[in-house]
Design an enzyme around this catalytic site. Structure first.
Site, PDB file in Angstrom:
ATOM      1  N   GLN A   1       0.810  -1.216   0.000  1.00 27.24           N
ATOM      2  CA  GLN A   1       0.000   0.000   0.000  1.00 27.24           C
ATOM      3  C   GLN A   1       0.839   1.259   0.000  1.00 27.24           C
ATOM      4  OE1 GLN A   1      -1.773  -1.185   3.890  1.00 27.24           O
ATOM      5  NE2 GLN A   1      -1.435   0.950   4.477  1.00 27.24           N
TER       6      GLN A   1
ATOM      7  N   HIS B   1      -6.393  -1.776  11.566  1.00 26.17           N
ATOM      8  CA  HIS B   1      -5.745  -2.122  10.301  1.00 26.17           C
ATOM      9  C   HIS B   1      -6.479  -3.294   9.658  1.00 26.17           C
ATOM     10  CE1 HIS B   1      -2.438  -2.364   7.428  1.00 26.17           C
ATOM     11  NE2 HIS B   1      -2.306  -3.649   7.678  1.00 26.17           N
TER      12      HIS B   1
ATOM     13  N   CYS C   1      -5.173   0.122   3.381  1.00 22.55           N
ATOM     14  CA  CYS C   1      -5.297  -1.278   3.784  1.00 22.55           C
ATOM     15  C   CYS C   1      -6.727  -1.773   3.592  1.00 22.55           C
ATOM     16  CB  CYS C   1      -4.865  -1.457   5.229  1.00 22.55           C
ATOM     17  SG  CYS C   1      -5.779  -0.448   6.425  1.00 22.55           S
TER      18      CYS C   1
ATOM     19  N   ASN D   1      -1.265  -9.433   4.481  1.00 26.08           N
ATOM     20  CA  ASN D   1      -1.184  -7.998   4.719  1.00 26.08           C
ATOM     21  C   ASN D   1      -0.960  -7.265   3.399  1.00 26.08           C
ATOM     22  OD1 ASN D   1      -1.159  -5.623   6.147  1.00 26.08           O
ATOM     23  ND2 ASN D   1       0.605  -6.128   7.409  1.00 26.08           N
TER      24      ASN D   1
END
Length: 333
Positions: free
Chosen positions: A133, A276, A139, A300
């Site tokens: 990102q 997150h 995110c 992630n």
């Protein structure tokens, strides 16, 4: 979900002045700057160097205590090395998660046998490669595109990377604010109303721009949003029977920033405040199932140099550790 559940986006700030640098670390500091493309002004560099050195000490202390045996995971210096924990916590922005009527779109526990291990990542046709990102707090957009990619594959048999930039640029009418702050539910509402472009046709830029989406070129569409009940048993059934699930966790801790491998357990995690968004792609256990070393496997959006090539194992069945089950949802296609 209730308004008491929060989703926060992480912002960066300035470091304070610090002691003189350790000359023994000069070469390592230079290598780290080159590896991650870091440049500073003459005024800023001593401050960032001091922060980096302090983080190095924390990482070495954690790993020196035998991170895997004592803590369950190890840490490693990465691109976030010049960031203070205080910066990470102080500049949080917490927003209420939209309320959804109970019983309308909550995933019920299914009375079916499910496997003890699930890893959608190994079924590579369901999960696209890890993305980065960068300097945009997107995110939430990557979590949503990942969940839709999996469901679109189940429907069409094709795995097509979808555009996070489309969501960053175009979902303000639903309540998102580009690279500043975003919410996965609102992003899914945008896709329900408009469809979504492919990554190839609308590539990621690490910044917000004008909305350039053309509905005639839509690559993916959804019919609605499903919420998973806020408990780990329901979450386990959901990821086993539905596929990758959008989740959010409390990621405000230095241990999260520098996670490398192992099963992440942070005593200071809060299960009701999530900061997150990530993509839940599986679960399993290490050793004997009865010894408590169970984990959730999450993808992630910090690139492959973070964590275990972009992935993380989070402690499972530990009272909803870090809020892994607090805010879980998926697209209906």
């Amino acid at each position: 979900m209730t308004p008491a559940v929060f989703l926060a986006i992480l912002c960066l700030g300035r470091a304070s002045s610090s002691p003189a640098p350790d000359p023994n670390l000069d070469a390592e500091w230079q290598r780290w700057k080159i590896k991650y493309g870091k440049t500073y002004s003459l005024e800023e560099e001593p401050q960032r160097r001091a922060v980096w050195e302090e983080n190095m000490k924390k990482i070495e202390l954690h790993n020196g205590e035998n991170g895997l045996e004592k803590h369950g995971f190890t840490m490693e210096m990465n691109a976030f090395g010049d960031m203070t924990g205080e910066e990470f916590r102080k500049l949080m922005i917490e927003i209420p998660v939209p309320t959804v009527k109970k019983g309308k779109s909550i995933q019920k526990r299914l009375s079916v046998d499910i496997p003890k291990f699930i890893n959608w990542k190994k079924k590579g046709y369901v999960v696209t490669p890890v993305r980065r990102q960068g300097k945009c707090n997107s995110c939430w957009a990557f979590s949503v595109t990942g969940a839709i990619e999996g469901q679109m594959f189940r429907k069409t048999g094709r795995l097509i990377p979808l555009s996070a930039q489309n969501l960053v640029d175009c979902s303000r009418p639903q309540g998102n604010r580009g690279c500043y702050i975003g919410n996965t539910y609102l992003a899914l509402q945008y896709v329900k109303e408009n469809g979504l472009a492919s990554e190839a046709s609308y590539p990621y830029e690490e910044k917000e721009g004008p909305c350039r989406y053309n509905p005639d070129n839509s690559t993916a569409s959804i019919t609605g949003v499903g919420f998973v009940q806020a408990n780990e048993d329901a979450l386990m059934h959901a990821v086993a029977t539905i596929g990758p699930i959008s989740v959010a966790v409390d990621a405000r801790h230095v241990s999260f920033l520098f996670y490398k491998r192992g099963i992440y357990y942070e005593p200071n995690c809060n299960s009701s405040v999530v900061t997150h968004s990530m993509l839940l792609v599986g679960y399993g256990f290490i050793g004997e199932e009865s010894d408590g070393k169970k984990y959730w496997l999450v993808k992630n959006s910090m690139g492959t140099r973070w964590g275990d090539r972009g992935y993380m194992k989070i402690a499972k069945d530990q009272r909803n550790h870090c809020g892994i089950a607090t805010y879980a949802l998926y697209p209906r296609v």
